[in-house]
Design an enzyme around this catalytic site. Structure first.
Site, PDB file in Angstrom:
ATOM      1  N   GLU A 284      -7.994  10.985  21.152  1.00 37.90           N
ATOM      2  CA  GLU A 284      -9.152   9.695  21.268  1.00 37.90           C
ATOM      3  C   GLU A 284      -8.948   9.292  22.805  1.00 37.90           C
ATOM      4  OE1 GLU A 284     -11.580   9.566  19.193  1.00 37.90           O
ATOM      5  OE2 GLU A 284     -10.592   9.809  17.503  1.00 37.90           O
TER       6      GLU A 284
ATOM      7  N   ASN B  52      -6.904  16.909  21.537  1.00 37.31           N
ATOM      8  CA  ASN B  52      -6.429  16.141  20.210  1.00 37.31           C
ATOM      9  C   ASN B  52      -6.602  14.976  21.144  1.00 37.31           C
ATOM     10  OD1 ASN B  52      -4.383  15.491  18.129  1.00 37.31           O
ATOM     11  ND2 ASN B  52      -2.847  15.377  19.212  1.00 37.31           N
TER      12      ASN B  52
ATOM     13  N   CYS C 244      -6.435  16.192  15.736  1.00 34.53           N
ATOM     14  CA  CYS C 244      -6.646  16.817  15.680  1.00 34.53           C
ATOM     15  C   CYS C 244      -4.989  18.361  15.581  1.00 34.53           C
ATOM     16  CB  CYS C 244      -7.834  17.631  16.499  1.00 34.53           C
ATOM     17  SG  CYS C 244      -9.089  16.692  16.395  1.00 34.53           S
TER      18      CYS C 244
END
EC number: 6.3.5.4
Length: 626
Positions: A75, A73, A2
């Site tokens: 993982e 933003n 993101c």
């Protein structure tokens, strides 16, 4: 993956313009084409662009839970494990993704939450109860985060520089010291920015902004440690390495969208693909790009791995004269970036995105396991330095180096001048120069006298020298690897992969940068990283059961781009025109640039990389400052 952005007033909680914060996120729409969100409260505004990977239908951002709001933003690969711990502590979850884990983790553990996360991330978490904004970045700097103090006293932040540029209060002025850094290293390091006043939150750091207090220095929350040494037999360490690599790959295969891998045919990407195939019921989707020039093309090796593991393989040939892509990359990177392999990296990301949303790469193994050729030369030079007292070695090798003729055109064994001059320096200084692009002497020649004076002695190499001097390390190889992790990995490799993959809305994951694997690699005895002139020794030995010897032990190629040939051919006129660029002439000497281009074109000298630097700098200055 993101894009995030926001504004925070650490002093008086002034109103935040919702549209302005959203515009900062929209400037990064390529990072998140699947959705957008914005949230504001007195003194704070957070915005988000989403590329949906986990919990595709849920987990909108910015996400709230009571007094907490986060924009994120990245993982968190071990989010299920952390989620289980938090659930056992009484946390109630309403989504299935990893974003909500950050909110409950902050409530449970505060800043120490970061130590429990295994992932790549940059996020901003606002705590209304504590009246603070918490900015954090992952251990190795996979995901970027820029911030700046604006004229109204607020702090603006964004994933990419272009997010900050969308804010009207950002005053755009170039930072000459960052330009010197770029000319020396080929990238703008993570501890500076070409736009004056803008900062990058360093890897493995957090910044806690509290209302009513000043802006503190970022705090480090993790570091690589090369002082420990693993014990055990080669067989035992080899088995442990394979298991750690296997776990890192499998952890990064969790995805709710199509997933694949880059496959260059080199050791690192081939190892990742082999371990993915071992863990997958379906054929792994792989892709590679090739060149028409035989010396640059690795498709045959990639094809061999694809056939061995029956992957769903795709390849594409790209032209070696793909320099028309430069303008697109200038926009993607914002700051000047002279690693020409970015062109090939962009093309392979573009090819992958046609079928997948997530791609695993082999990045990180060279830094972790000593794979670069320069480590071999550094180790050899350090042995030679140790044969003579320091003062005597400097005198002897310095004299020989000055007398020996310069021969950039010759094979490396015959280019003794560079080696002799390196031996005259201490190890840190010599290594700092070896990782650079344009030498200090040539930079001084290119800069005007006024610009050189304005730099006040600032040199690009000094950060490397200081990092190696203070490194938590026991050996010269440790120090070189540590410095590369701190500077080269974040400033060049990870910046390249992030910007090129995000430019096409692709999430790239680097399993070989799993922090537990990196810590294990740093603990290996030097002889298991570098042995007999062979880098990544233990890793290659461990992969012998997975990969053929002609993959494991062939010379390293990498993405090679023939920039020197370009400046003697199709780009020769553009190189000459650099001497007339008013943007460059602010700091650089026109006749010196003109001679540089002419000497290169005529074959009198090799200046291809420096000319590429000048060209990318010129394009970037136009993009940033007009």
């Amino acid at each position: 993956m993101c894009g995030i952005a926001g504004v925070y007033h650490p002093g008086t909680p002034k109103p935040v313009d919702r549209a302005r914060v959203l515009a900062m996120a929209d400037a990064q729409a390529h990072r998140g084409p699947d959705g957008a969100g914005v949230w504001t409260a007195p003194g704070v505004g957070l915005s988000h662009r989403r590329l949906a990977i986990i919990d595709v239908a849920g987990s909108p951002q910015p996400m709230q839970d009571g007094d907490l709001t986060v924009t994120y933003n990245g993982e968190i690969y071990n989010f299920a494990e952390v989620r289980g711990q938090l659930h056992a502590m009484g946390a109630k979850f309403v989504t299935e993704g990893d974003t909500e884990v950050l909110l409950h983790a902050w409530r449970a553990w505060g800043p120490s939450m970061l130590e429990r996360l295994n992932g790549m991330f940059a996020f901003a978490l606002h705590d209304a109860g504590r009246q603070c904004l918490f900015l954090a970045r992952d251990r190795l700097g996979v995901k970027p985060l820029h911030y700046v103090e604006l004229s109204d006293g607020s702090i603006a932040f964004a994933s990419e520089l272009k997010g900050l540029l969308a804010h009207p209060l950002l005053r755009r002025a170039p930072d000459l010291s960052a330009i010197e850094d770029f000319m020396g290293l080929g990238y703008v390091p993570d501890d500076t920015c070409v736009v004056a006043g803008v900062k990058k939150l360093p890897a493995a750091h957090f910044l806690l902004l509290e209302r009513g207090r000043g802006i503190p220095h970022p705090q480090r929350w993790w570091d690589m440690d090369f002082t420990r040494r693993a014990s055990g037999s080669v067989k035992d360490l080899e088995a442990e390495l394979v298991e750690r690599m296997r776990a890192a790959v499998r952890l990064r295969m969790v995805s709710d969208v199509p997933l694949g891998a880059f496959l260059s045919g080199g050791v690192d990407s081939s190892a990742v693909v082999a371990l993915m195939a071992e863990a997958s019921k379906d054929a792994v989707k792989t892709c590679t790009i090739g060149f028409r020039e035989t010396g640059h093309d690795e498709r045959a090796y990639a094809d061999a791995i694809a056939a061995r593991y029956h992957t769903d393989h795709r390849e594409r040939v790209v032209a070696a004269d793909d320099f028309a892509l430069l303008d697109r990359l200038t926009t993607a990177f914002d700051e000047p970036f002279a690693d020409a392999s970015a062109l090939a990296t962009y093309r392979v990301c573009e090819l992958a995105r046609e079928q997948v949303t997530v791609a695993l790469s082999g990045d990180g193994a060279d830094e972790a396991f000593a794979g670069y050729r320069r480590y071999k030369f550094q180790a050899a030079e350090e042995r030679v330095r140790g044969m003579l007292p320091r003062g005597l070695s400097s005198t002897v090798f310095g004299t020989l180096g000055r007398l020996y003729p310069k021969a950039d055109w010759a094979p490396r064994p015959l280019r003794a001048k560079t080696t002799l001059l390196a031996l005259a320096d201490d190890g840190a200084t010599a290594y700092a120069r070896s990782v650079g692009v344009t030498t200090p002497a040539l930079r001084q020649h290119l800069f005007t006298a006024a610009a050189w004076s304005q730099l006040g002695g600032h040199r690009a190499e000094d950060r490397y020298i200081a990092t190696m001097r203070d490194a938590p390390a026991r050996d010269a190889l440790d120090r070189a690897q540590y410095a590369d992790v701190q500077h080269w990995l974040t400033g060049d490799i990870l910046t390249k992969v992030d910007r090129t993959s995000m430019a096409v809305s692709l999430e790239a994951r680097e399993p070989l940068l799993d922090y537990r694997l990196m810590e294990f690699a740093a603990s290996l005895p030097v002889s298991m990283r570098l042995r007999g002139g062979q880098g990544k020794w233990l890793m290659k030995k461990a992969m012998e059961r997975y990969l053929p010897r002609d993959i494991l032990y062939r010379p390293k190629m990498g993405f090679v781009t023939p920039i020197s040939a370009w400046f003697r051919g199709a780009l020769a006129d553009e190189a000459a025109a650099l001497a007339r660029s008013q943007r460059l002439l602010q700091w650089f000497d026109g006749p010196a640039i003109e001679k540089l281009a002419a000497d290169h074109k005529a074959g009198r000298a090799e200046h291809g990389r420096t000319l590429w630097q000048m060209m990318t700098l010129d394009r970037s200055l136009a993009h940033l400052f007009g």
